[in-house]
Design an enzyme around this catalytic site. Sequence first.
Site, PDB file in Angstrom:
ATOM      1  N   ARG A  28       6.633  14.263 -17.715  1.00  0.00           N
ATOM      2  CA  ARG A  28       7.768  14.743 -16.940  1.00  0.00           C
ATOM      3  C   ARG A  28       7.491  16.194 -16.528  1.00  0.00           C
ATOM      4  NH1 ARG A  28      12.474  12.477 -16.089  1.00  0.00           N
ATOM      5  NH2 ARG A  28      11.587  10.663 -17.075  1.00  0.00           N
ATOM      6  N   GLY A  49       0.169   8.418 -27.621  1.00  0.00           N
ATOM      7  CA  GLY A  49       0.293   9.374 -28.729  1.00  0.00           C
ATOM      8  C   GLY A  49      -0.960   9.658 -29.531  1.00  0.00           C
ATOM      9  N   SER A  50      -2.142   9.476 -28.920  1.00  0.00           N
ATOM     10  CA  SER A  50      -3.351   9.727 -29.716  1.00  0.00           C
ATOM     11  C   SER A  50      -3.547  11.223 -30.006  1.00  0.00           C
ATOM     12  CB  SER A  50      -4.585   9.135 -29.039  1.00  0.00           C
ATOM     13  OG  SER A  50      -4.937   9.861 -27.894  1.00  0.00           O
ATOM     14  N   LEU A  58       8.434  19.838 -15.959  1.00  0.00           N
ATOM     15  CA  LEU A  58       9.497  20.661 -16.557  1.00  0.00           C
ATOM     16  C   LEU A  58       9.970  21.716 -15.563  1.00  0.00           C
ATOM     17  CD1 LEU A  58       7.605  20.959 -19.914  1.00  0.00           C
ATOM     18  CD2 LEU A  58       9.718  19.664 -19.567  1.00  0.00           C
ATOM     19  N   HIS A  74      -4.870  18.789 -20.869  1.00  0.00           N
ATOM     20  CA  HIS A  74      -5.139  18.157 -19.569  1.00  0.00           C
ATOM     21  C   HIS A  74      -6.571  17.620 -19.590  1.00  0.00           C
ATOM     22  CE1 HIS A  74      -4.560  17.564 -15.276  1.00  0.00           C
ATOM     23  NE2 HIS A  74      -5.806  17.989 -15.122  1.00  0.00           N
ATOM     24  N   GLU A 114     -10.582  15.905 -26.569  1.00  0.00           N
ATOM     25  CA  GLU A 114      -9.179  16.342 -26.642  1.00  0.00           C
ATOM     26  C   GLU A 114      -8.726  16.382 -28.097  1.00  0.00           C
ATOM     27  OE1 GLU A 114      -6.357  14.334 -24.062  1.00  0.00           O
ATOM     28  OE2 GLU A 114      -7.913  13.873 -22.625  1.00  0.00           O
ATOM     29  N   ASN A 171      -0.087  22.499 -23.507  1.00  0.00           N
ATOM     30  CA  ASN A 171      -0.341  21.185 -22.918  1.00  0.00           C
ATOM     31  C   ASN A 171      -1.831  20.915 -22.976  1.00  0.00           C
ATOM     32  OD1 ASN A 171       0.208  18.786 -21.408  1.00  0.00           O
ATOM     33  ND2 ASN A 171      -0.571  19.818 -19.579  1.00  0.00           N
TER      34      ASN A 171
HETATM   35  C1  GRF Z   1      -4.300  12.612 -22.459  1.00  0.00           C
HETATM   36  O1  GRF Z   1      -5.395  12.230 -21.696  1.00  0.00           O
HETATM   37  C2  GRF Z   1      -3.876  14.013 -22.097  1.00  0.00           C
HETATM   38  O2  GRF Z   1      -4.937  14.812 -21.705  1.00  0.00           O
HETATM   39  C3  GRF Z   1      -2.940  13.796 -20.951  1.00  0.00           C
HETATM   40  O3  GRF Z   1      -2.243  12.609 -21.272  1.00  0.00           O
HETATM   41  C4  GRF Z   1      -3.041  11.818 -22.128  1.00  0.00           C
HETATM   42  C5  GRF Z   1      -2.214  11.532 -23.337  1.00  0.00           C
HETATM   43  O4  GRF Z   1      -2.865  10.653 -24.218  1.00  0.00           O
HETATM   44  N1  GRF Z   1      -2.079  14.937 -20.766  1.00  0.00           N
HETATM   45  P1  GRF Z   1      -2.267  10.375 -25.641  1.00  0.00           P
HETATM   46  O5  GRF Z   1      -0.846   9.847 -25.425  1.00  0.00           O
HETATM   47  O6  GRF Z   1      -2.277  11.654 -26.412  1.00  0.00           O
HETATM   48  O7  GRF Z   1      -3.148   9.323 -26.247  1.00  0.00           O
END
Ligand code: GRF
Length: 211
Positions: A102, A23-24, A104, A120, A185, A118
């Site tokens: 998951r 959940g970062s 979808l 990635h 991110e 989303n």
């Molecule tokens: C991140 O690297 C994101 O790009 C991918 O899953 C990871 C989730 O990390 N889709 P977090 O749970 O937000 O820390």
Amino acid sequence: MSEEVFVSPKKKGKIAVFLSGRGSNFMAIHDAILAGKINAEIALVFSDKKDAPGLRIAEERNLETLFLDPKAYPSREAHEKAVTQEIRKRDVDLVVLAGYMRILSPSFCNELKYCMMNIHPALLPSFPGLHVQKKALEWGVKYSGATVHFVTVDVDMGPIILQAVVPVLQDDSEETLSERILKEEHKIYPESVRLYFEGKLEVRGRRVFIG
Ligand code: GRF
């Protein structure tokens, strides 16, 4: 045939975050909301994993959380239907996938067209799917990064909202590269959500124009 055009709404938005893990990215978005940078509130943090650390963090932050066990439903569609009801109940404007592991269904993706994002950890369309930092290292690319995109039926292939580029260093491991990408991110995901509710994202075909 004329091209489909979508313009994101300028409003105080309601967000549902979907997560399966740490959940970062959720925290980065919530922190930006608390700092007044995003005109939105988090109406729900949803998970398909009972023990997702991100769900515990959401509880600690006094956000509404929900876990719906996919195994308790006869099909993916039935699980998604229950999820859809929960987000409709709360008048959610935007679903933010933040490590939701998951796949979808096409009907869920279509129902939330341009209302679901989303993130990635690669420069799409390179390296879709899983274990992407490993794939980037093995391929030998000199740059990787992160991509925020709208979710469409084709997994990891929706219109790109923002990207950040991260150089791949010679002594990088999967962990060090992931770490540097994650920092980016945490910048581009809140920024994409901010732009969305500023009414600044215009999608024309595959291209997202930022106003
Ligand atoms: C991140 O690297 C994101 O790009 C991918 O899953 C990871 C989730 O990390 N889709 P977090 O749970 O937000 O820390």
